[in-house]
Structure formats: structure tokens, C-alpha cells
Motif scaffolding. Structure first.
Motif, PDB file in Angstrom:
ATOM      1  N   ARG A 374       7.762  -2.848   6.138  1.00 49.14           N
ATOM      2  CA  ARG A 374       7.141  -1.504   6.197  1.00 49.14           C
ATOM      3  C   ARG A 374       7.545  -0.674   4.989  1.00 49.14           C
ATOM      4  NH1 ARG A 374       8.428  -1.889  11.802  1.00 49.14           N
ATOM      5  NH2 ARG A 374      10.322  -0.676  11.448  1.00 49.14           N
ATOM      6  N   ASP A 375       8.815  -0.782   4.595  1.00 48.40           N
ATOM      7  CA  ASP A 375       9.293  -0.013   3.448  1.00 48.40           C
ATOM      8  C   ASP A 375       8.580  -0.432   2.166  1.00 48.40           C
ATOM      9  OD1 ASP A 375      11.506   1.850   2.343  1.00 48.40           O
ATOM     10  OD2 ASP A 375      11.712   0.045   1.106  1.00 48.40           O
ATOM     11  N   VAL A 376       8.358  -1.743   2.005  1.00 48.88           N
ATOM     12  CA  VAL A 376       7.655  -2.229   0.808  1.00 48.88           C
ATOM     13  C   VAL A 376       6.232  -1.682   0.779  1.00 48.88           C
ATOM     14  CG1 VAL A 376       6.699  -4.287  -0.296  1.00 48.88           C
ATOM     15  CG2 VAL A 376       9.056  -4.304   0.543  1.00 48.88           C
ATOM     16  N   GLU A 377       5.551  -1.705   1.928  1.00 45.74           N
ATOM     17  CA  GLU A 377       4.181  -1.185   1.975  1.00 45.74           C
ATOM     18  C   GLU A 377       4.150   0.313   1.689  1.00 45.74           C
ATOM     19  OE1 GLU A 377       1.393  -2.930   2.213  1.00 45.74           O
ATOM     20  OE2 GLU A 377       2.689  -4.703   2.149  1.00 45.74           O
ATOM     21  N   GLU A 378       5.122   1.046   2.234  1.00 43.74           N
ATOM     22  CA  GLU A 378       5.181   2.487   1.980  1.00 43.74           C
ATOM     23  C   GLU A 378       5.456   2.774   0.504  1.00 43.74           C
ATOM     24  OE1 GLU A 378       8.156   3.888   4.642  1.00 43.74           O
ATOM     25  OE2 GLU A 378       6.918   3.628   6.447  1.00 43.74           O
ATOM     26  N   GLN A 379       6.352   1.991  -0.103  1.00 46.23           N
ATOM     27  CA  GLN A 379       6.640   2.186  -1.529  1.00 46.23           C
ATOM     28  C   GLN A 379       5.412   1.895  -2.379  1.00 46.23           C
ATOM     29  OE1 GLN A 379      10.111   0.652  -3.456  1.00 46.23           O
ATOM     30  NE2 GLN A 379      11.350   0.764  -1.601  1.00 46.23           N
ATOM     31  N   LYS A 380       4.702   0.809  -2.039  1.00 44.59           N
ATOM     32  CA  LYS A 380       3.488   0.494  -2.794  1.00 44.59           C
ATOM     33  C   LYS A 380       2.489   1.636  -2.705  1.00 44.59           C
ATOM     34  CE  LYS A 380       1.779  -3.535  -1.810  1.00 44.59           C
ATOM     35  NZ  LYS A 380       1.469  -4.727  -0.970  1.00 44.59           N
ATOM     36  N   LEU A 381       2.331   2.207  -1.497  1.00 52.93           N
ATOM     37  CA  LEU A 381       1.388   3.304  -1.308  1.00 52.93           C
ATOM     38  C   LEU A 381       1.850   4.555  -2.041  1.00 52.93           C
ATOM     39  CD1 LEU A 381      -1.192   4.204   0.155  1.00 52.93           C
ATOM     40  CD2 LEU A 381       0.241   4.883   2.093  1.00 52.93           C
ATOM     41  N   ARG A 382       3.160   4.890  -1.881  1.00 54.58           N
ATOM     42  CA  ARG A 382       3.686   6.117  -2.490  1.00 54.58           C
ATOM     43  C   ARG A 382       3.663   6.052  -4.016  1.00 54.58           C
ATOM     44  NH1 ARG A 382       8.059   6.003  -0.111  1.00 54.58           N
ATOM     45  NH2 ARG A 382       9.555   5.345  -1.681  1.00 54.58           N
ATOM     46  N   PHE A 383       4.192   4.946  -4.561  1.00 51.96           N
ATOM     47  CA  PHE A 383       4.241   4.837  -6.024  1.00 51.96           C
ATOM     48  C   PHE A 383       2.846   4.640  -6.609  1.00 51.96           C
ATOM     49  CE2 PHE A 383       8.738   3.895  -5.209  1.00 51.96           C
ATOM     50  CZ  PHE A 383       9.336   4.686  -6.179  1.00 51.96           C
ATOM     51  N   GLY A 384       1.958   3.980  -5.851  1.00 52.03           N
ATOM     52  CA  GLY A 384       0.590   3.836  -6.333  1.00 52.03           C
ATOM     53  C   GLY A 384      -0.105   5.181  -6.461  1.00 52.03           C
ATOM     54  N   ARG A 385       0.049   6.029  -5.428  1.00 52.05           N
ATOM     55  CA  ARG A 385      -0.548   7.367  -5.488  1.00 52.05           C
ATOM     56  C   ARG A 385       0.089   8.201  -6.589  1.00 52.05           C
ATOM     57  NH1 ARG A 385      -0.663   8.720   1.026  1.00 52.05           N
ATOM     58  NH2 ARG A 385      -2.556   7.506   1.531  1.00 52.05           N
ATOM     59  N   MET A 386       1.427   8.073  -6.724  1.00 48.27           N
ATOM     60  CA  MET A 386       2.132   8.832  -7.754  1.00 48.27           C
ATOM     61  C   MET A 386       1.645   8.443  -9.149  1.00 48.27           C
ATOM     62  SD  MET A 386       6.260   8.921  -8.441  1.00 48.27           S
ATOM     63  CE  MET A 386       6.616   9.130  -6.707  1.00 48.27           C
ATOM     64  N   LYS A 387       1.457   7.128  -9.356  1.00 48.02           N
ATOM     65  CA  LYS A 387       1.021   6.670 -10.672  1.00 48.02           C
ATOM     66  C   LYS A 387      -0.411   7.109 -10.957  1.00 48.02           C
ATOM     67  CE  LYS A 387       1.245   2.704 -13.706  1.00 48.02           C
ATOM     68  NZ  LYS A 387       1.783   1.339 -13.885  1.00 48.02           N
ATOM     69  N   GLU A 388      -1.290   7.013  -9.957  1.00 47.24           N
ATOM     70  CA  GLU A 388      -2.672   7.452 -10.153  1.00 47.24           C
ATOM     71  C   GLU A 388      -2.734   8.937 -10.501  1.00 47.24           C
ATOM     72  OE1 GLU A 388      -4.932   6.510  -6.730  1.00 47.24           O
ATOM     73  OE2 GLU A 388      -4.784   4.335  -6.986  1.00 47.24           O
TER      74      GLU A 388
END
Length: 740
Positions: A374-388
Motif C-alpha cells: 500500500r505504501d508503494v502504491e501511495e508513493q507512486k501516486l503522491r510522487f507522480g502527482r507532485m512531478k506532474e
């Protein structure tokens, strides 16, 4: 000859290797595996040793190994990344930073252990055959070598004082000292082989000193004239008495718990009946031997307990019992546990922290496997949005900079140029990661450590490893409807004198249906499958099949059969094996295509012999032998045993969209929930279907049912796996309070 493990790490003069420790903290650990030929040549001289290290295949490089006292770790990683090699290197103390006084116990899950009669923990060369001849209970009790060594020394010393000969205590203490000198020489040789440089020079000096002490000890043991010296006799007799008292105090500390009673409880929890405890281990099958090895590890109280696939060969009752037993160790002992298991639910229940072996590095996560995912999925979502968001902001700022430069140069406006320069500096130095290591807001004056750093680190979105892919060919079209297989009032017994194995079994399977069968070992699941596949005939009742039925059967021992075939024909590859199986029905290209859809491709198919394939690759090959005919009904018996998490997930996804019927026999709760019940995330309380299932109304409308085979009858579980799991948990709770 097996490959040799070469382990190195960073060490300083502050490393203390002569004191036991429940913690391991080793930096810069590198583990490589060399071929037997390379290992033999590496003993010749220093140059060949360097050559061996250069030619060895690195599995772990410059990693940080950290184990805290009393913490239960789950080690995860793809097949072939080096998990079992790391466990073996730790258990054998090949990693120089692990204190040699630390007590370790390991359950090593390898076929070689069973074939060669290896007894796992504590077994030394030459002991294997002797221990295999012991009854099960004695075998388990003999597993705690540290305690048995103390008992052995006490026995030698105490018997010497019972003798009428006053010289016996002197001979006994000298024999004990000689054994200790031999042990010191063993450790000194090990340190001399592991160390290099200044520490290696000191280790070689220590080795010479240990050799001299052993030689002197041997001379003292063989002396007879000195035994007439009254002063020497009195001195050594007193030393024997002091040593006996010290050993007895150690034994008292270790025997606060009745070891034999504890061993009986452990064996009972692992499925052993009282009658089996008196049988020699050599008469047991490989699976029961592995249970004996597991029991001999659990009976010990080591500083670090290493478990490699402990749930193999256990039924669900044994798995749940082991979960509860290991959870109980958190409160009752300070034993550190490091384990590898393909059973996702087991890892979730036992582990407190996860160690991830990926890209030759070790990373750590505080929490169980589900929390990590769950943490990996949340990080992917959070950092993906941050990068976009940052990319959009950067693009806007760069457009503004270009506009300001253009206007500034055209009009000579210095303010516009200064503004463009300031914004360019912000783009260069201020863009990047927006959170610090603790999860708070990033501040330059606090979090940009190091005078040489002028800009923040770029935002890196976590990238998934390339997931294994498995695609099953579709089932052959059934020309007219009807049940694929039907069992009506089926009963079976092996002889009139023996008890009934199956009694009044009713089972009907249609195309596309999902049926799961669970039950304890020995309840008759294999017998039921043999009846369905036509290998056996029912004692009474009727079994009927569809006239056009194509049946695919993955047997529980399919891997062992492939390994045996591989050993009998050393040059046989997956391609040649499948060519002989299909008997011309498929050409080489079609066979390669089939194997590729199951994850076997390239030189693995054509160049690597079957005898050298890994467990996961053998499972894929066994599946190819089953599905190439495009069967209507797949019968799978314990198909997940040799697979890692990702491959189990890929296989679950492939089975979930298979358009034929599936009968799954498994102790893996995740697999049954996923394939039979269509659930993917039980931890979150949602019945999530697979993405592929959502677009298939035909599959979602078919019957899904989980049965438990007990007392010869199939009992439907209306609530599925969770209902069966609850009933077993009650049985385990009744067993646990009686434990010592």
C-alpha cells in the motif's frame, strides 16, 4: 559440488566478533556465488582467490544488512535474486561482520538437503546418517546443538567424579579443553579465510596460535608421567569441578522449560501423531522430514532464527499454528526471526518489518507486506502527482523566462532581465523534491545538507519491477452443453479392512466454474483427484464426464517428476521435452510461443537443461505440459509451492480470466481467494475482482464455491476461505495454552 558463496563487507577495528549478539549491523555487504571449478582454484594462492572473486556472479552489492533484536523480518524479492543465498551466508557466518559467538538456527528449504540426508540446523559432516536413524522425537531434541554440547560436557565431567579412579576428572577436563581447542582452531581458520589486509595478517597469527594450542592440548592429553604429580592432579581436579558447576548453571538456565514436552507440542502442531514420534526419520517422506527439520529449529532458543519457506509441506492448520507460535515468540523471547515465504498471508501475520532485496540492494520497511505494498502504491501516486504539478509549473516559469528575456532585450528593460535570471535560478535550484526524509516540508537551510549541493534532488516516481507474465491458452470450444464432470454419491476405501476415505461425495463442475477444495493433509484430497482423473475407481457411486472433455492435471509432485526426468537425461531441455510430449501436434515455433506465454523464452528454453532450471521455471514447464491441449477443465494441486509473490499474482490473474473450468486444491489462502472467490484485497475489506474479470460477464456469472473435505465429505463454505480459517484458528487456540 555446490557453488561457493563469497561474502565481504566493510569492517573497522570497532567490530567485536567474540561476543554473542542478537543484532546484526553490517555495512557494505557484497555476496557473490562462484562455480565449483572457480572455488577449487581459489584455494591455490592469493592471485587465484582474486580471480575467483572477479569471476563470481554478484547477487548483492554494497548493501546494508541490519537486524534488530527480537524483530520478525520478512525477506521478499523475485526468484533468483539471492534470498536463499543471503540466508545461507548469514547462517554459516560467512559475512565477516557477524559475531561468531552469535547462535543461529536455519531451516534451509532445498531439495539437496532432502536428497543428501542433510539435517539442517546444527548438522555437521558425518552426522547426517546418524541423526536420520533416530526416532522423530529424539531427532528434534538433538537439533539444539548448543544445549546438547553443554549436556555432553556435563556428562563427561560428572561421570569422571563418579569413578573410583582419582585421575578420571583430570582426563575429563583435558578432553573438554581439547574439544574447545579444536573449536577455536575451526573459528581461527574461518577468520583467516575471510579476512584480508592488516586484519587478515592478525587472523593468520591467531590461526598459528590456535594450532599451537591444539597441539599442546593433544600432548597434555597423552601425558602419563605428569599424572603422578599430586599438585597437577589437584589443580586439574579443581578445574574440572569449577567447569562442571559453571556448565550446570548454564543448563539450569536453559531447562526452565521442559524441552521434551515443548518438542511434543511443536510436533503435534506440525501434524505429527504420537505413533509417528517413534518412527526413524529415515523412513519418512521428504515432506515429513522437512517438518522434522522445522521442529528441530523451533525447539532451539537461538539469537537469530532463519526460516526459508517454512510453510512448504504444511497444511492450513499447521500454517496457522506456526503463525501463532512465531507471534508468541515476540513476547516470550528476544529471538530475531528472518524468513522467506511465498505464502502472502503467513508473511503478513508474522513479519513486523519487510526487507526488500531488489537491484542487489537491501531496503527496509516497518510494517507487514500488505502495508508495504500500500505504501508503494501511495508513493507512486503522491510522487507522480507532485512531478506532474512541478513539470507544469516549470513549463510555465520557463515560458515566462523566455518572454521576459525577449521583452528585456527588445526594450532594454534591465528589470525584466533580472526577473528572468532570478526565475531561472529558481528553476535550476529550487525545483525538485518537496518533502524531507521525515515527510515534512523541504527547507533549503535545514534539509540541503553538504556545501557541495546547490540544488534539490529530482522527484523520482517509484518504478515497479518488470512483473512476470503468464498467459494461458483458451479452452477448446465445447460443442454441446452439459457438466464437464459429475460425482454422484461417490465413496472410496482402499480395502474392506480400512476406514472409508470418501463417503457420499457430490460434485458437479460446468464450463467456466471455479471450485476450490481445502482440507488437512491426509483428508483424502489426492484420492478425490485420482478419482476425477480416472487413476482410481470409486468403491461405490458414479462418476460421469462430458464425452468431449479435455482434462489438464497439474499434480502435486509434478516438479519432482521433472527433476527426475532431468537427472536421467542431462541434455534434455524444455524444448526437447515439450517436443516429445506434443508428439508432432505443435512445431518448434508453436512450442516456443506456448512456453513464452508462460514465462520461459530465449536460451532458457533451448540451451539450459531441465536439471538446471529453478523451481519457478519448472512450474512453468509443468504448466505447459498441462495446458498445451487447451483443456476444458484444469485441476491444479498445490501449484504455488515453488513460486514467489509476483509469479503467484501473475498466475492468479491468468487463471482468473481462463474461460474453462478450474478445480484448485491449495493451502494458499491468497490463491484460493483470488482464483476461486474472485477477491484480491481481503485486507482492505473489499471484494475486488481482477481488472480482466470486470469486462467478462460470462465469467462473473459462473458459480464460485469453496469446499472443505473433512471426514470423507465435501462441505461447502458459504463464507469461503475465511470461514475455514476461523474454524482452524479455534482449533489452534485450543492447542496453544498447553504449550510450555
Amino acid at each position: 559440488m555446490p557453488p561457493t558463496i563469497i561474502a565481504t563487507c566493510k569492517q573497522t577495528r570497532f567490530h567485536i566478533l567474540d561476543q554473542a549478539s542478537k543484532e546484526v549491523d553490517v555495512e557494505g555487504i557484497t555476496i557473490a556465488v562462484s562455480s565449483p571449478q572457480t572455488a577449487e582454484s581459489s584455494t591455490a594462492d592469493i592471485k587465484s582467490k582474486r580471480k575467483a572473486k572477479a569471476e563470481a556472479r554478484e547477487l548483492i552489492s554494497d548493501a546494508h544488512l541490519r537486524l534488530k533484536a527480537g524483530v520478525h523480518y520478512g525477506l521478499v524479492g523475485r526468484n533468483g535474486t539471492g534470498k536463499s543465498t543471503l540466508l545461507r551466508a548469514i547462517a554459516d557466518k560467512l559475512v565477516p561482520g557477524i559475531p561468531h559467538a552469535t547462535r543461529l538456527a536455519i531451516l534451509q528449504q532445498t531439495d539437496a538437503d532432502l536428497e543428501n540426508g542433510d539435517n539442517g540446523p546444527g548438522a555437521t559432516e558425518g552426522e547426517g546418517d546418524k541423526r536420520l536413524d533416530l526416532p522423530v522425537l529424539e531427532y528434534v531434541l538433538a537439533g539444539d546443538e548448543y544445549k546438547n554440547g553443554v549436556v555432553r560436557k556435563i556428562d563427561i565431567l560428572s561421570k569422571s567424579f563418579e569413578s573410583d579412579d582419582p585421575l578420571q576428572p583430570v582426563k575429563a577436563i583435558r578432553a573438554v579443553r581439547h574439544d574447545e581447542a579444536e573449536r577455536e582452531l575451526f573459528l581461527a581458520r574461518k577468520m583467516a579465510s575471510l579476512r584480508s589486509g592488516a586484519r587478515g595478517l592478525q587472523a593468520r597469527k591467531d590461526l598459528k596460535a590456535a594450532e599451537a594450542r591444539l597441539e599442546a592440548s593433544g600432548e597434555v592429553m597423552n601425558q602419563t608421567k605428569e599424572l603422578t604429580n599430586a599438585e597437577t592432579i589437584q589443580k586439574d581436579t579443581q578445574a574440572a569441578m569449577d567447569a562442571l558447576q559453571e556448565l550446570q548453571s548454564k543448563l539450569e538456565a536453559m531447562t526452565l522449560v521442559d524441552t521434551e514436552q515443548q518438542a511434543r507440542h511443536i510436533l503435534s502442531g506440525l501434524g505429527f501423531h504420537e505413533s509417528i514420534l517413534r518412527m526413524p526419520v529415515s523412513q519418512l517422506s521428504g515432506g515429513w522430514r522437512m517438518r522434522c527439520m522445522l521442529a528441530s529449529v523451533l525447539i532451539q532458543s537461538p539469537d537469530i532464527m532463519i526460516l526459508d519457506e517454512p510453510t512448504n509441506y504444511l497444511d492450513l492448520l499447521g500454517i496457522i499454528w506456526l503463525e501463532n507460535y512465531l507471534q508468541g515468540l515476540r513476547d516470550s523471547s528476544q529471538t530475531t526471526i528472518l524468513m522467506v515465504s511465498h505464502d502472502r498471508d503467513f508473511v503478513n501475520a508474522v513479519s513486523e518489518e519487510i526487507i526488500i532485496l531488489r537491484d542487489q540492494k537491501l531496503t527496509y520497511f516497518r510494517g507487514n507486506l500488505s502495508a508495504y505494498e500500500r505504501d508503494v502504491e501511495e508513493q507512486k501516486l503522491r510522487f507522480g502527482r507532485m512531478k506532474e504539478a512541478q513539470e507544469r509549473q516549470t513549463a510555465h516559469m520557463e515560458a515566462t523566462i523566455r518572454e521576459n528575456i525577449k521583452i528585456g532585450k527588445k526594450t532594454g528593460d534591465e528589470n525584466k532581465l533580472r526577473q528572468a535570471k532570478s526565475r531561472q535560478k529558481k528553476v535550476d535550484n529550487r525545483m525538485g523534491i518537496q518533502v524531507n526524509a521525515n515527510g515534512g516540508r523541504f527547507k533549503l537551510n535545514r534539509d540541503l545538507v553538504g556545501y557541495h549541493f546547490t540544488a534539490r534532488a529530482e522527484i523520482e516516481v517509484p518504478v515497479d519491477e518488470r512483473k512476470p507474465s503468464i498467459v494461458l491458452p483458451p479452452a477448446t470450444e465445447l460443442r454441446f452443453p452439459g457438466p464437464l464432470v459429475s460425482m454422484e454419491g461417490v465413496g472410496f476405501r482402499y480395502s474392506k479392512q480400512q476406514a472409508t476415505v470418501l463417503d457420499g461425495v457430490e460434485l458437479v463442475i460446468h464450463m467456466g466454474e471455479r471450485v476450490g477444495i481445502m482440507g488437512l493433509n491426509g483428508c483424502g484430497k489426492s484420492t478425490l483427484i485420482r478419482l476425477l482423473t480416472g487413476s482410481s475407481v470409486p468403491t461405490h457411486g458414479k462418476i460421469s464426464t462430458h464425452p468431449r472433455l479435455k482434462l489438464g492435471y497439474y499434480a502435486q509432485h509434478s516438479i519432482e517428476e521433472l527433476q527426475e526426468q532431468g537427472r536421467s537425461k542431462l541434455d534434455m531441455t524444455a524444448l526437447t521435452l515439450m517436443a516429445s510430449e506434443v508428439n508432432g501436434a505443435l512445431n518448434d515455433g508453436e512450442i516456443r510461443g506456448l512456453l513464452a506465454t508462460l514465462g520461459l523464452q530465449g536460451r532458457v528454453v533451448s540451451d539450459i537443461p531441465v536439471c538446471r532450471l529453478s523451481g519457478g521455471q519448472l512450474v512453468r514447464l509443468a504448466l505447459a505440459r498441462v495446458v498445451w491441449t487447451r483443456p476444458h477443465l484444469l485441476i491444479l494441486d498445490e501449484v504455488t509451492t515453488h513460486l514467489d509473490f509476483d509469479t503467484v499474482t501473475a498466475l492468479s490473474a491468468a487463471l482468473s480470466i481462463f474461460d474453462g473450468a478450474i478445480l484448485l486444491v491449495s493451502h494458499d489462502r491468497y490463491m484460493v481467494r483470488s482464483v476461486i472467490e474472485g477477491k484480491r484485497s481481503v485486507e482492505e475489506g473489499r471484494d475486488e475482482g481482477l481488472e480482466e474479470d470486470k469486462g467478462s460477464d460470462a465469467l462473473s456469472s459462473q458459480r464460485r464455491v469453496v469446499y472443505v473435505l473433512k471426514s470423507g465429505k465435501l462441505r461447502e463454505q458459504e463464507e469461503g476461505v475465511i470461514q475455514y480459517e476461523r474454524s482452524l484458528a479455534k482449533a489452534v487456540r485450543r492447542m496453544l495454552p498447553t504449550m510450555g
